[in-house]
Design an enzyme around this catalytic site. Sequence first.
Site, mmCIF file in Angstrom:
data_model
loop_
_atom_site.group_PDB
_atom_site.id
_atom_site.type_symbol
_atom_site.label_atom_id
_atom_site.label_comp_id
_atom_site.label_asym_id
_atom_site.label_seq_id
_atom_site.Cartn_x
_atom_site.Cartn_y
_atom_site.Cartn_z
ATOM 1 N N GLU A 172 0.680 -1.259 0.161
ATOM 2 C CA GLU A 172 0.053 -0.053 -0.136
ATOM 3 C C GLU A 172 0.947 1.300 -0.074
ATOM 4 O OE1 GLU A 172 -4.307 -1.375 2.022
ATOM 5 O OE2 GLU A 172 -2.963 -0.505 3.258
ATOM 6 N N GLU A 279 -5.986 -7.309 -1.586
ATOM 7 C CA GLU A 279 -6.701 -7.031 -0.043
ATOM 8 C C GLU A 279 -8.130 -6.847 -0.276
ATOM 9 O OE1 GLU A 279 -4.744 -4.692 2.756
ATOM 10 O OE2 GLU A 279 -2.727 -5.400 2.152
#
Length: 347
Positions: A172, A279
């Site tokens: 991320e 995710e």
Amino acid sequence: MKKATLISLFSALLVLVSCSTSKDTSDSKVEQTGFAKGADVGWLPQMEATGYKFYDTDGSQKDCLQLLKDRGINTIRLRVWVNPSNDKASGHCSPEETVVMAVRAQKLGMRIMIDFHYSDSWADPAKQNKPAAWAAHSFQDLLTDVYNHTYAVLTLLKNAGVTPEWVQVGNEIPGGMLWPEGSTDNFAQLAQLLNKGYDAVKAIDSKIKVIVHLDEGNKNEKFRWFFDKATANNVKYDVIGMSYYPYWLKSDYKASIADLENNLKDMASRYNKEVMVVEVGGDYTLVENTRDMLTATIKAVKNVPNNKGLGVIYWEPEGEKSWSNYQLNAWLSNGKPSPALDSFKEN
């Protein structure tokens, strides 16, 4: 630290792994085809170490990975930290533990994704802390650190009989990684760090697909900004990875699922890359809603033209609330999988 030195640090582990394997792990190589339906299970060894037990719907105790496989999951994602603590929820996930878990998952026929955080603990949009051992290093040292750490961990895996299908270089990273040197405020340096990770992966096996991963997969403007910059700075990668959590968007998935699908399609066409939701998660108390959200997310990824949508991975489904305090798990308080996970089997 030189590559050979890093690898030698783990030589004892390799002996243990080879001794504990009753047959050559090549016997359990996984055919790397088809849509990936996955689970990130970094907490699993800690849960087992603290005595947590997993049960099937009939009440029989079972291996968590087998329970996931029975629900259609064919891929396991594992995060790896550099020098983690022993903290129950925010530690572990060392290179050594990663190898043991990857071997275990592959023996069940699972495909493997490795997620390099390049930190000693969580790396995400709010924090990208350098490992303590790298804290005083120059930028040139950090380039070497990224290459050597990536190469060493993947060498450990390969020597244990596991070659991951995918490797994430960073977790991320809309703001970059290894702050401040690798911040997006200096994208040219971030590009060099990402390319060092890419080069290390390809030095192990050119067929491993390298993922660059951002959060908020429904936000096309965010992704265009980042990957336009990546293109301008000659970042090397194979797959654009996305997180998708309607819960954190504070709205039902129906308000953002079309935006996710449009972004997936735009990334695939604009940059000629494969795409993947690496995710996803939903509120464990809203079983039907989470199940429907998973179904819709899988459909969105499969709708990407030319089979460029590779798969969907649930983040820590086994992290039951009483153990993890994590709201977006997919497990019941009685130790059984949530029916929400049946979406993987049904789709």
